[in-house]
Design a protein around this motif. Structure first.
Motif, PDB file in Angstrom:
ATOM      1  N   UNK A 110       0.976  -0.929   0.017  1.00  0.00           N
ATOM      2  CA  UNK A 110      -0.065  -0.253  -0.078  1.00  0.00           C
ATOM      3  C   UNK A 110       0.772   1.531   0.206  1.00  0.00           C
ATOM      4  N   UNK A 111       0.603   2.110  -0.978  1.00  0.00           N
ATOM      5  CA  UNK A 111       2.080   3.042  -1.250  1.00  0.00           C
ATOM      6  C   UNK A 111       1.429   4.270  -0.633  1.00  0.00           C
ATOM      7  N   UNK A 112       0.183   4.167   0.561  1.00  0.00           N
ATOM      8  CA  UNK A 112       0.092   5.382   1.337  1.00  0.00           C
ATOM      9  C   UNK A 112      -0.047   4.694   2.525  1.00  0.00           C
ATOM     10  N   UNK A 113       0.808   3.650   3.266  1.00  0.00           N
ATOM     11  CA  UNK A 113       1.348   2.675   4.444  1.00  0.00           C
ATOM     12  C   UNK A 113       2.991   2.650   4.036  1.00  0.00           C
ATOM     13  N   UNK A 114       3.120   2.547   2.716  1.00  0.00           N
ATOM     14  CA  UNK A 114       4.880   2.205   2.900  1.00  0.00           C
ATOM     15  C   UNK A 114       5.223   3.347   1.418  1.00  0.00           C
ATOM     16  N   UNK A 117      11.539   2.133   0.427  1.00  0.00           N
ATOM     17  CA  UNK A 117      10.903   1.370   1.068  1.00  0.00           C
ATOM     18  C   UNK A 117      10.395   0.354   0.165  1.00  0.00           C
ATOM     19  N   UNK A 118       9.509   0.397  -0.695  1.00  0.00           N
ATOM     20  CA  UNK A 118       8.654  -0.539  -1.668  1.00  0.00           C
ATOM     21  C   UNK A 118       9.180  -1.636  -2.001  1.00  0.00           C
ATOM     22  N   UNK A 119      11.223  -0.885  -3.046  1.00  0.00           N
ATOM     23  CA  UNK A 119      12.122  -1.650  -3.405  1.00  0.00           C
ATOM     24  C   UNK A 119      12.168  -2.755  -3.069  1.00  0.00           C
ATOM     25  N   UNK A 120      12.579  -2.184  -1.693  1.00  0.00           N
ATOM     26  CA  UNK A 120      13.358  -3.639  -0.328  1.00  0.00           C
ATOM     27  C   UNK A 120      12.200  -4.454  -0.505  1.00  0.00           C
ATOM     28  N   UNK A 121      10.550  -4.085  -0.100  1.00  0.00           N
ATOM     29  CA  UNK A 121      10.105  -4.843   0.043  1.00  0.00           C
ATOM     30  C   UNK A 121       9.685  -5.814  -1.007  1.00  0.00           C
ATOM     31  N   UNK A 122       9.251  -5.637  -2.658  1.00  0.00           N
ATOM     32  CA  UNK A 122       9.044  -6.273  -3.544  1.00  0.00           C
ATOM     33  C   UNK A 122      10.359  -6.839  -3.822  1.00  0.00           C
ATOM     34  N   UNK A 123      11.721  -6.678  -3.474  1.00  0.00           N
ATOM     35  CA  UNK A 123      12.358  -7.502  -3.999  1.00  0.00           C
ATOM     36  C   UNK A 123      12.856  -8.974  -2.790  1.00  0.00           C
ATOM     37  N   UNK A 124      11.626  -8.425  -1.854  1.00  0.00           N
ATOM     38  CA  UNK A 124      12.427  -9.607  -0.365  1.00  0.00           C
ATOM     39  C   UNK A 124      10.791  -9.713  -1.019  1.00  0.00           C
ATOM     40  N   UNK A 125      10.443 -10.638  -1.916  1.00  0.00           N
ATOM     41  CA  UNK A 125       9.386 -11.027  -2.520  1.00  0.00           C
ATOM     42  C   UNK A 125       9.760 -11.930  -3.220  1.00  0.00           C
ATOM     43  N   UNK A 126      10.931 -11.887  -3.844  1.00  0.00           N
ATOM     44  CA  UNK A 126      11.643 -12.183  -4.978  1.00  0.00           C
ATOM     45  C   UNK A 126      12.436 -13.127  -5.243  1.00  0.00           C
ATOM     46  N   UNK A 127      12.721 -14.449  -5.837  1.00  0.00           N
ATOM     47  CA  UNK A 127      13.659 -16.098  -5.479  1.00  0.00           C
ATOM     48  C   UNK A 127      15.047 -14.619  -5.608  1.00  0.00           C
ATOM     49  N   UNK A 128      15.462 -15.397  -4.527  1.00  0.00           N
ATOM     50  CA  UNK A 128      16.717 -14.542  -4.194  1.00  0.00           C
ATOM     51  C   UNK A 128      17.123 -13.054  -3.633  1.00  0.00           C
ATOM     52  N   UNK A 129      16.002 -13.445  -3.550  1.00  0.00           N
ATOM     53  CA  UNK A 129      15.636 -10.971  -3.390  1.00  0.00           C
ATOM     54  C   UNK A 129      16.425 -10.363  -5.105  1.00  0.00           C
ATOM     55  N   UNK A 130      16.367 -10.882  -5.671  1.00  0.00           N
ATOM     56  CA  UNK A 130      16.850 -10.202  -7.067  1.00  0.00           C
ATOM     57  C   UNK A 130      15.866  -9.267  -7.392  1.00  0.00           C
ATOM     58  N   UNK A 131      14.872  -9.211  -7.435  1.00  0.00           N
ATOM     59  CA  UNK A 131      14.204  -8.576  -8.513  1.00  0.00           C
ATOM     60  C   UNK A 131      12.415  -9.606  -8.904  1.00  0.00           C
ATOM     61  N   UNK A 132      11.671  -8.968  -9.538  1.00  0.00           N
ATOM     62  CA  UNK A 132      10.574  -9.577 -10.551  1.00  0.00           C
ATOM     63  C   UNK A 132      11.469  -9.624 -11.906  1.00  0.00           C
ATOM     64  N   UNK A 133      10.665 -11.014 -12.679  1.00  0.00           N
ATOM     65  CA  UNK A 133      10.937 -10.881 -13.911  1.00  0.00           C
ATOM     66  C   UNK A 133      10.068 -10.129 -14.666  1.00  0.00           C
TER      67      UNK A 133
END
Length: 350
Positions: free
Chosen positions: A208-212, A217-233
């Motif tokens: 939620x961009x209203x909270x993050x 911060x958003x980039x860190x959260x996104x990468x944490x949810x991707x394999x090996x924290x490398x980013x989305x396909x």
């Protein structure tokens, strides 16, 4: 005595309802009794800039065949049509575009969806019969954008994807990404009501961009949810706001794909580091412009057959007299009377 119908005329940032004579269909044309017309992000961005001349808007449409001109027997895919059938149609043609009719006082009228009627008079208009409800059928045009985006993104089975922007285009792109084989879908947007619907349409993670509130911060959260924290396909930028593009490029893994979807209106320019965000990451960058008849042929059956809650995207139906309220809500906090606005549709009936 000839009958008349109402149509909303936009000029500057104002809206006015006018009465026009309803045309009798010429050969190879069709008159629809309009059911619903969605307010598109393109309409909103043009309104934000102020329309420089009068125009009839509304290019996301569904209606009932009121009268058929001689020579019209089947729809674009060959299904027989008759008066009383529900149809959707592609706004773009080789001869003009429905929903962008300048000089509205010049006949023939009713080529914009914010009206009582729609007159399909451009040659070779792509229209298709549908049994979907009006609330689902009216989403066909924006859904084709999601179809186009997913196809250009070349999603592979098991991919992790990110969709930036939880408006209508972002939501349908999310659904199309999951239908195309994405194993994990991350939605970055807001407000919370839209993100709840995103989960029901297939989002595995929402941010939620209203909270993050910062890109870092958003980039860190996104990468944490991707394999090996490398980013989305694959990352789809559907927000249509300038800072979202470099942020989305930052979400994308090395040798991944970034698809620009949201900038149908010129919102200006932005600086970003080409070496760091593109070259060093060996990215593939795509940008889609609208959709084609192929995407309508592919997309409508998916809408008709899906169990996903697409109809719930239509959060509000407003009468013609309240078109301005819909635009103001989408330009403000995305709420009408305290309720989250997801997709606003205009109906002919008062």
């Amino acid at each position: 005595m000839s009958r008349t119908g109402r149509a909303v005329v936009a000029c500057g940032k104002d809206f006015e309802i006018r009465e026009y004579p309803v045309p009798e269909p010429e050969p190879n044309t069709m008159l629809l009794r309009q059911e619903l017309a969605g307010i598109c992000g393109t309409d909103l961005h043009n309104w934000q800039n102020g329309f420089q001349q009068e125009v009839l808007l509304g290019h996301e449409n569904v209606g009932i065949i009121e009268a058929i001109g001689e020579g019209v027997e089947t729809d674009y895919v060959g299904k027989p049509v008759k008066e009383g059938d529900r149809v959707i149609f592609a706004p773009g043609t080789n001869y003009g575009a429905y929903g962008f009719q300048w000089n509205p006082d010049e006949a023939p009228h009713f080529r914009g969806g914010f009206a009582d009627y729609m007159y399909l008079n451009y040659p070779n208009t792509c229209f298709m019969k549908t049994d979907a409800s009006p609330e689902v059928a009216v989403l066909t045009e924006p859904f084709t954008i999601g179809v186009h985006a997913a196809m250009r993104g070349e999603i592979k089975l098991g991919d992790t994807v990110v969709v930036q922007g939880s408006g209508a285009i972002g939501l349908v792109t999310l659904a199309c990404a999951k239908l195309s084989g994405a194993a994990k879908a991350i939605m970055v947007g807001g407000p919370a009501g839209r993100l709840e619907l995103a989960k029901r349409l297939g989002a595995d993670v929402t941010i939620n961009i209203e909270e993050v509130t910062t890109a870092e911060e958003r980039t860190e959260l996104v990468k944490a949810e991707t394999p090996r924290k490398e980013g989305a396909d694959v990352v789809f930028e559907c927000a249509g706001f300038l800072p979202a593009t470099p942020e989305g490029l930052g979400y994308t893994r090395r040798s991944g794909t970034f698809v620009e979807v949201g900038h149908f209106v010129d919102m200006g320019s932005i600086d970003f580091n080409i070496n760091q965000l593109l070259m060093r990451k060996n990215l593939r960058v795509e940008a889609i412009w609208g959709s084609s008849y192929e995407h309508f042929v592919r997309g409508l059956p998916l809408l008709e057959q899906s169990d996903l809650p697409f109809a719930d995207m239509i959060s509000h139906q407003l009468p013609l007299s309240q078109v301005g309220d819909g635009f103001k809500a989408l330009n403000g906090d995305y709420r009408i009377k305290g309720e989250t606005a997801i997709k606003i549709a205009i109906r002919a009936e008062e």
